[in-house]
Design an enzyme around this catalytic site. Structure first.
Site, PDB file in Angstrom:
ATOM      1  N   LYS A  52     -12.365  -5.732  -6.379  1.00 11.91           N
ATOM      2  CA  LYS A  52     -10.822  -6.216  -5.556  1.00 11.91           C
ATOM      3  C   LYS A  52     -11.592  -6.737  -4.173  1.00 11.91           C
ATOM      4  O   LYS A  52     -11.617  -7.889  -4.265  1.00 11.91           O
ATOM      5  CB  LYS A  52     -10.483  -5.312  -5.561  1.00 11.91           C
ATOM      6  N   GLN A  96      -7.546   3.898  -3.921  1.00  5.80           N
ATOM      7  CA  GLN A  96      -7.691   3.906  -4.985  1.00  5.80           C
ATOM      8  C   GLN A  96      -7.127   5.155  -5.898  1.00  5.80           C
ATOM      9  O   GLN A  96      -7.987   6.250  -5.439  1.00  5.80           O
ATOM     10  CB  GLN A  96      -9.373   3.708  -5.786  1.00  5.80           C
ATOM     11  N   ASP A 119      -0.118  -2.028  -2.757  1.00  8.22           N
ATOM     12  CA  ASP A 119       0.067  -2.007  -3.932  1.00  8.22           C
ATOM     13  C   ASP A 119       1.052  -0.923  -4.396  1.00  8.22           C
ATOM     14  O   ASP A 119       1.741  -1.446  -5.721  1.00  8.22           O
ATOM     15  CB  ASP A 119      -1.068   0.191  -4.271  1.00  8.22           C
TER      16      ASP A 119
HETATM   17  N1  GUN Z   1      -5.634   3.236 -10.033  1.00  5.77           N
HETATM   18  C1  GUN Z   1      -5.027   2.872 -11.155  1.00  5.77           C
HETATM   19  N2  GUN Z   1      -4.995   1.471 -11.070  1.00  5.77           N
HETATM   20  C2  GUN Z   1      -4.534   1.078 -10.014  1.00  5.77           C
HETATM   21  C3  GUN Z   1      -3.743   0.852  -8.965  1.00  5.77           C
HETATM   22  O1  GUN Z   1      -3.432  -0.821  -9.358  1.00  5.77           O
HETATM   23  N3  GUN Z   1      -3.721   0.759  -7.187  1.00  5.77           N
HETATM   24  C4  GUN Z   1      -4.080   1.593  -7.013  1.00  5.77           C
HETATM   25  N4  GUN Z   1      -5.057   2.117  -5.898  1.00  5.77           N
HETATM   26  N5  GUN Z   1      -4.993   2.900  -7.834  1.00  5.77           N
HETATM   27  C5  GUN Z   1      -5.321   2.582  -9.512  1.00  5.77           C
END
Ligand code: GUN
Length: 289
Positions: A52, A96, A119
């Site tokens: 990211k 996350q 998100d």
């Molecule tokens: N863990 C697995 N996929 C995601 C996601 O798209 N966003 C976040 N914040 N955590 C995750």
């Protein structure tokens, strides 16, 4: 049969975003800023967050990575979220997941300002999506919709079968596919661990979105000729030929299913790269307000 190239599409979208950011900066504006909170040192989460941050660089965004150890208290985490909510220089941020067991994930998500929830996990954004109002949509289903759009996959009037009912993929995917929109306008069936006749239901599908986390689950006998198959699975399976000792395997038996399809996404290089791309699109949207 067309293989949907998520890697190429994601690279194109990131270039489009970078061009827009350049334009903003040439007019004296600041770059969009995404922050990420990472708790602990889980291998998968480390990789996702690193990707990211890298994507932010490719888009010309500013990024901040805020790290906490596994033993961070929920209160400390909530305090950091409050700080990010109030920071005018942060356009959007993510926490996350998964979080350590002593932390209430839903409480953490609810603490995020919905306008910075890139998100799309906050109940306000989930609710907006479900009634078709603008807001932030969870990155993986948003990325799949973008792939369907860019590849011109006909969805109107089609029967879409979603395998899996997670809050971040299955449920929002079903909602988006049934929305009166293009892509959308599907008749949607959601199958899950308590569905007895999954094979039969899949055979009736024009579009299958597999998001179960069960490697190779969708086999050739489950797919109607000419179907579109979208594979969200990313399970690490042992592979002694790789330096890492593992490779990613999707929920679809690609080698045997592909030839029956009109469109299919590979793993890796299909849905995965688009997920991060959606996060970048959401961040730009948050920046624009
Ligand atoms: N863990 C697995 N996929 C995601 C996601 O798209 N966003 C976040 N914040 N955590 C995750």
């Amino acid at each position: 049969m067309t293989i949907i190239d998520g890697k190429k599409t994601a690279a194109e979208i990131k270039q489009e975003i970078a061009a827009e950011v350049k334009e903003i900066e040439s007019k004296g504006g600041r770059a969009p800023h995404l922050a990420a909170i990472l708790v602990g040192h889980d291998g998968g989460s480390e990789t996702y967050v690193a990707n990211k941050v890298k994507a932010c660089g490719e888009c010309g965004f500013r990024s901040s990575l805020i790290r906490f150890e596994d033993d961070v208290t929920e209160e400390r985490l909530l305090e950091e979220i409050k700080r990010l909510n109030e920071d005018p220089e942060v356009d959007g941020f993510i926490v996350q997941l998964p979080l350590p067991r002593h932390i209430d994930e839903q409480r953490v998500i609810r603490a995020i300002d919905p306008d910075k929830d890139v998100d799309g996990f906050h109940p306000v954004n989930v609710g907006k999506m479900s009634i078709g109002l603008p807001g932030f949509v969870s990155a993986t289903p948003a990325g799949i919709i973008e792939l369907l759009r860019r590849y011109g996959v006909e969805t109107k009037g089609k029967h879409a079968v979603v395998l899996g009912r997670s809050n971040i993929v299955g449920k929002p995917m079903a909602t988006l596919l049934m929305q009166k929109a293009n892509p959308g306008n599907c008749t949607v069936t959601v199958c899950h661990s308590a569905t007895p006749n999954i094979k039969e239901i899949c055979r009736q599908a024009d579009i299958i979105v597999a998001a179960l986390g069960s490697p190779g689950f969708v086999t050739e006998d489950m797919v109607k000729p000419g179907a579109t198959v979208i594979d969200v699975g990313t399970t690490r399976v042992a592979d002694s030929t790789r330096k890492s000792g593992w490779r990613l395997r999707g929920d679809v038996d690609f080698d045997n299913v592909a030839e029956k399809c009109e469109f299919i996404t590979p793993v890796p290089g299909g849905v995965g790269p688009m997920t991060i791309c959606s996060l970048m699109m959401n961040t730009l949207k948050a920046y624009k307000g």
